[in-house]
Design an enzyme around this catalytic site. Structure first.
Site, mmCIF file in Angstrom:
data_model
loop_
_atom_site.group_PDB
_atom_site.id
_atom_site.type_symbol
_atom_site.label_atom_id
_atom_site.label_comp_id
_atom_site.label_asym_id
_atom_site.label_seq_id
_atom_site.Cartn_x
_atom_site.Cartn_y
_atom_site.Cartn_z
ATOM 1 N N ASP A 1 0.316 -1.439 0.113
ATOM 2 C CA ASP A 1 0.139 -0.094 -0.089
ATOM 3 C C ASP A 1 1.091 1.128 0.083
ATOM 4 O OD1 ASP A 1 1.032 -0.645 2.706
ATOM 5 O OD2 ASP A 1 -0.789 0.945 3.217
ATOM 6 N N GLU B 1 -0.347 -1.635 5.527
ATOM 7 C CA GLU B 1 0.958 -1.333 6.459
ATOM 8 C C GLU B 1 0.555 0.752 7.147
ATOM 9 O OE1 GLU B 1 4.799 0.400 7.531
ATOM 10 O OE2 GLU B 1 4.010 1.176 5.966
ATOM 11 N N HIS C 1 5.624 9.643 1.382
ATOM 12 C CA HIS C 1 4.219 10.599 1.897
ATOM 13 C C HIS C 1 4.859 12.060 0.966
ATOM 14 C CE1 HIS C 1 4.568 7.940 4.897
ATOM 15 N NE2 HIS C 1 4.453 7.228 4.101
#
Length: 384
Positions: free
Chosen positions: A77, A140, A358
Site C-alpha cells: 500500500d 501497513e 508521503h
C-alpha cells in the site's frame, strides 16, 4: 521460440506504480499480478486475505523447504495523493531530471521491484541450499494492520527462517531498531445545552482540553523521568495529540468531543502505566463534573524492534551493505511484528529515502534502484 526477456527492475517498478494501491483500499489487482509473476518462476505462493474484501497478503517461497531461508518483506500500500501538488501523474512512473517519480517509488514499491528481481535471480539458480521467501502485505501505512493475518498463518504452520529484511527506504543503511506505536482515542461525553445557559450543560470540548493538558504533562514526565536510549534521534518515548473533533454549532454546548493521540515507544517500553495515569485523571474529572463521561480506547498498536548488535544475521547483512554499525530510526515498520510472531531476527534496509515518502513528487534515483537490486541479489547469493 525463445523465452521473452525478463523484466528489468525499473520495468517492474513501472508496473507496480501503475496500481493505485492506496491504504484502506483494495490491492487485489496488484497481488494478482505479483502472484502470476512469481508462479511463472515456479514459486510456492500462499495468498492470505485480510479482514476487508479485496485486500490480501502474499507469501512466496523459492528453493528447498528448509528452515534457514531469508525473508524479504515489503508493504503493497501507499499513502494518498489527494491535495498534494504533484507535477507528474503519481500513478505513472515518470523519469525527469535523473529521477524516477511516482507514488511509492521510495516507500516502498522500489523495494518490491527489487524483491521480484531477487525472485527471478533465485529461480534461475540450481544450487540454492536454502529458500528465498517474499512477503507482501497490505495496509501497513495505517498502523501495520494488514500483515497480522499472514503472520498468524505462518506462525500456525511453524514457519522458520534465518532472518527477515524489511525493505523500508533507509538509503541502504542497516537498521537494527525502531520505536513502537500505540494509537488511542479519548471520547469525552458531556451534556448539550443552549449556549446562552452554558452552566446547564457539560462542555465536552472543555473536558477534552483538560485531557490534552494531561497528555502534555505526561509527555514532559516521559521526557524527564522515562527510559532513554541515545541511539535514537529523540531518545525517549513520546506522547502527542494529532486529531480533535467536537461540537456541532457555536450556540450549542457540545456534548461530544473525540481526541486521538499516539505514543511512540522505545523498544520494550510498556505504555500501560502512562495509560493508567491518563485514566485516573479522566475518572477524577468525571467525579468533579456532573454528566461527564470519558472513555479511552486503544485503536492500534505495534511493537518496536530491537535486534541485538551481536546477532549474526544482522552482521551478515551489514557485510553486504558495508555498514560498520547499525542505526536506529524513529518511524515504525512491520519488523517488530515479524519478530514477535515468528521469533526471528529482523533488520530494516532498503533503497530510497524516507525523507521523500508521503510527499508530492516522491521519487527514487535510478542508481538507488540499481543498488537495491545489487543488494537483494547478494542476499540470494548467500543462499547458494
Amino acid at each position: 521460440m525463445n523465452a521473452p526477456a525478463p523484466l528489468s527492475t525499473r520495468a517492474i517498478l513501472e508496473k507496480l506504480i501503475a496500481f493505485p494501491t492506496l491504504c484502506r483500499t483494495e490491492n487485489v489487482e496488484l497481488i494478482d499480478w505479483i502472484e502470476a509473476f512469481l508462479r511463472n518462476l515456479g514459486a510456492r505462493c500462499l495468498r492470505v486475505p485480510g479482514e476487508q474484501t479485496g485486500r490480501f497478503n502474499l507469501f512466496a517461497s523459492i528453493g528447498p523447504e528448509t528452515d534457514d531461508g531469508i525473508v524479504l518483506s515489503g508493504h503493497s500500500d501507499v499513502v494518498p495523493v489527494e491535495g498534494q501538488p504533484w507535477t507528474t501523474d503519481p500513478f505513472a512512473m515518470t523519469e525527469r531530471d535523473g529521477k524516477l517519480y511516482g507514488r511509492g517509488t521510495s516507500d516502498m514499491k522500489g523495494f518490491l521491484a527489487c524483491m521480484l528481481t531477487a525472485a527471478h535471480h533465485a529461480a534461475h539458480r540450481t544450487t540454492l541450499r536454502a529458500p528465498l521467501h517474499l512477503a507482501f502485505s497490505h495496509d501497513e501505512e495505517i498502523g501495520c494492520v494488514g500483515v497480522h493475518s499472514m503472520l498468524r498463518d505462518l506462525a500456525a504452520q511453524g514457519f522458520k527462517a534465518r532472518g527477515c529484511v524489511i525493505g523500508e527506504p533507509t538509503s541502504l543503511h542497516v537498521i537494527s531498531g525502531h520505536k513502537g506505536k500505540l494509537a488511542a482515542k479519548i471520547s469525552c461525553h458531556g451534556l448539550a445545552a443552549h449556549s446562552a445557559n452554558p452552566d446547564r450543560g457539560c462542555n465536552a470540548i472543555s473536558l477534552a482540553a483538560d485531557m490534552i493538558k494531561t497528555i502534555e504533562h505526561l509527555q514532559e514526565d516521559l521526557k524527564t523521568n522515562g527510559a532513554a536510549d541515545d541511539h535514537f534521534e529523540v531518545p525517549y518515548s513520546t506522547m502527542q495529540v494529532g486529531l480533535i473533533r467536537g461540537g456541532v454549532a457555536l450556540n450549542i454546548v457540545p456534548d461530544l468531543c473525540d481526541v486521538q493521540f499516539e505514543m511512540r515507544l522505545l523498544p520494550g517500553a510498556d505504555p500501560q502505566p502512562w495509560l493508567d495515569r491518563l485514566q485516573e485523571h479522566a475518572t477524577q474529572l468525571c467525579v468533579e463534573r456532573p454528566h461527564a463521561r470519558i472513555e479511552i480506547e486503544t485503536l492500534n498498536a505495534y511493537p518496536g524492534l530491537d535486534t541485538s548488535e551481536e546477532e549474526s544475521f544482522l552482521r551478515d547483512i551489514m557485510r553486504i551493505t558495508g555498514d560498520n554499525r547499525a542505526s536506529r530510526i524513529g518511524f515504525g515498520t512491520e519488523g517488530g511484528l515479524f519478530n514477535e510472531y515468528l521469533n526471528m531476527p529482523v533488520v530494516v534496509c532498503g533503497p530510497g529515502s524516507i525523507d521523500r515518502a508521503h510527499k508530492a513528487d516522491e521519487y527514487i534515483l535510478p542508481e538507488e534502484l540499481d543498488a537495491g537490486e545489487c543488494f537483494v541479489k547478494r542476499i540470494v547469493e548467500t543462499l547458494l
